[in-house]
Design a protein around this motif. Structure first.
Motif, PDB file in Angstrom:
ATOM      1  N   ARG A 189      14.342   3.597  -1.323  1.00  4.93           N
ATOM      2  CA  ARG A 189      13.340   2.819  -2.047  1.00  4.93           C
ATOM      3  C   ARG A 189      12.768   3.533  -3.263  1.00  4.93           C
ATOM      4  NH1 ARG A 189       9.773  -0.841   2.108  1.00  4.93           N
ATOM      5  NH2 ARG A 189      11.178  -0.661   3.894  1.00  4.93           N
ATOM      6  N   ALA A 190      12.683   4.858  -3.209  1.00  6.28           N
ATOM      7  CA  ALA A 190      12.070   5.595  -4.317  1.00  6.28           C
ATOM      8  C   ALA A 190      12.899   5.508  -5.595  1.00  6.28           C
ATOM      9  CB  ALA A 190      11.877   7.060  -3.932  1.00  6.28           C
ATOM     10  N   PRO A 229      10.640  -6.390   3.927  1.00  5.70           N
ATOM     11  CA  PRO A 229       9.590  -5.395   4.183  1.00  5.70           C
ATOM     12  C   PRO A 229       8.205  -6.018   4.283  1.00  5.70           C
ATOM     13  CG  PRO A 229       9.955  -5.532   1.831  1.00  5.70           C
ATOM     14  CD  PRO A 229      10.858  -6.575   2.474  1.00  5.70           C
ATOM     15  N   GLY A 230       7.328  -5.313   4.991  1.00  5.69           N
ATOM     16  CA  GLY A 230       5.904  -5.529   4.856  1.00  5.69           C
ATOM     17  C   GLY A 230       5.317  -6.810   5.397  1.00  5.69           C
ATOM     18  N   LEU A 272      13.110  -5.666  -6.240  1.00  2.00           N
ATOM     19  CA  LEU A 272      11.941  -5.121  -6.925  1.00  2.00           C
ATOM     20  C   LEU A 272      12.031  -5.533  -8.390  1.00  2.00           C
ATOM     21  CD1 LEU A 272       9.411  -3.282  -6.862  1.00  2.00           C
ATOM     22  CD2 LEU A 272      10.941  -1.368  -7.410  1.00  2.00           C
ATOM     23  N   LYS A 310       2.866  -4.966  -3.790  1.00  9.81           N
ATOM     24  CA  LYS A 310       3.392  -3.596  -3.719  1.00  9.81           C
ATOM     25  C   LYS A 310       3.229  -3.029  -2.319  1.00  9.81           C
ATOM     26  CE  LYS A 310       3.428   0.878  -6.028  1.00  9.81           C
ATOM     27  NZ  LYS A 310       3.634   1.618  -4.762  1.00  9.81           N
ATOM     28  N   ALA A 311       2.080  -3.303  -1.688  1.00  9.84           N
ATOM     29  CA  ALA A 311       1.872  -2.790  -0.324  1.00  9.84           C
ATOM     30  C   ALA A 311       2.910  -3.373   0.627  1.00  9.84           C
ATOM     31  CB  ALA A 311       0.458  -3.128   0.142  1.00  9.84           C
ATOM     32  N   TYR A 341       5.962  -4.520  -0.241  1.00  9.95           N
ATOM     33  CA  TYR A 341       7.273  -3.966  -0.586  1.00  9.95           C
ATOM     34  C   TYR A 341       7.439  -2.558  -0.033  1.00  9.95           C
ATOM     35  CZ  TYR A 341      11.272  -2.291  -3.220  1.00  9.95           C
ATOM     36  OH  TYR A 341      12.499  -1.752  -3.558  1.00  9.95           O
ATOM     37  N   ASP A 342       6.381  -1.776  -0.041  1.00  3.64           N
ATOM     38  CA  ASP A 342       6.439  -0.394   0.463  1.00  3.64           C
ATOM     39  C   ASP A 342       6.338  -0.320   1.982  1.00  3.64           C
ATOM     40  OD1 ASP A 342       6.642   0.589  -2.116  1.00  3.64           O
ATOM     41  OD2 ASP A 342       4.478   0.951  -2.321  1.00  3.64           O
TER      42      ASP A 342
END
Length: 288
Positions: free
Chosen positions: A21-22, A33-34, A57, A123-124, A126-127
């Motif tokens: 992911r990074a 995700p999430g 993303l 974003k939260a 997705y992470d």
């Protein structure tokens, strides 16, 4: 909400490795995700969870829903549930649509009445950790889709045509979390970036200035006169925005769309490809 039109289009590549992911721009196959299991969209046709196809993303110039909405997850009818037209069981449909839904869920249907969905992710989200697929409805009577047992990547590879298998450097693991990373590269030249795709002969909206990727020598349509514009020759089949290459007619969409092939998530499009407009939340596909 005011937003600027993108000035670039991006090629998308399914890489030969799981996502990191990074460094990546999302992933194909695997899990979204999430979100909670309860927020995972069920299929109103079968009562099973819709299959996660990809999570992308978005680059900054495609974040039209706000700075905090950074990604989109796409869900589809499982290919082994997609054959000849969707049956309709009102009891299943009503039970699915009565369930609590993700606050940014959009549902779409195709010409055969099969179901698709998209989630806009913060974003939260997705992470966040990979989600766990929910149990099917107790009312579900269809056969269990293969992806729920071996993961979307393995399920697609098992039945894929030879050309699609070539997209994998090695057979995918039988694992729900098996992914393939998405690489994103700006197109060197695409005059259609920021322009909504449309066919000038059948468009219903004002002209956007969009131009097809081909032309006919002397303006005379014929097989012998068909040519590709030089600027379109290196465009990838999977891409974000810009010039569209549908297998059949051009669906009229906003500039904020993704075009993708069957292997980019593992679908049954009859050998064709599909387009997802994540501004208008429209979906279209056509067979090859």
């Amino acid at each position: 909400m005011a937003f600027a039109l993108p000035s670039r289009a991006y090629d998308l590549q399914m890489l030969d490795r799981p996502t990191e992911r990074a460094r990546d721009h999302g992933w194909v196959y695997g899990l979204p995700p999430g979100i909670t299991s309860e927020q995972w969209p069920l299929d109103p046709v079968t009562g099973y969870p819709l299959m996660h196809g990809f999570t992308l993303l978005l680059p900054d110039d495609y974040r039209l829903h706000g700075d905090d909405i950074v990604a989109v997850s796409f869900f589809a009818t499982a290919p082994d549930h997609n054959d000849g037209g969707a049956p309709d069981d009102p009891e299943i449909r009503e039970a699915v649509l009565a369930r609590p839904a993700h606050p940014r869920l959009s549902r779409m249907t195709d010409i055969l009445d099969y179901e698709y969905a998209a989630l806009l992710l913060t974003k939260a989200e997705y992470d966040g950790a990979f989600a766990t697929p929910p149990a099917p409805l107790a009312l579900a009577t269809a056969d269990r889709p293969r992806w729920l047992d071996v993961g979307g990547a393995c399920a697609f590879f098992e039945t894929a045509a030879p050309y699609a298998r070539k997209m994998f450097a090695a057979p995918p693991r039988a694992d729900l979390a098996e992914t393939r990373a998405i690489g994103l590269t700006p197109r060197a030249a695409d005059p259609n970036a920021g322009k909504g795709p449309q066919d000038e002969h059948v468009r219903q909206n004002p002209p956007t200035g969009y131009q097809p990727y081909y032309y006919y020598v002397g303006g005379v349509p014929s097989r012998d006169n068909f040519r590709l514009h030089d600027w379109s020759k290196d465009h990838a089949h999977n891409h974000l925005g810009g010039t569209m290459r549908p297998c059949q007619a051009v669906p009229e969409m906003s500039p904020f769309y993704i075009e993708f092939e069957e292997y980019f998530g593992g679908y049954n499009f009859g050998g064709g490809n599909a387009q997802l407009d994540f501004k208008e939340m429209k979906f279209d596909w056509a067979c090859g």
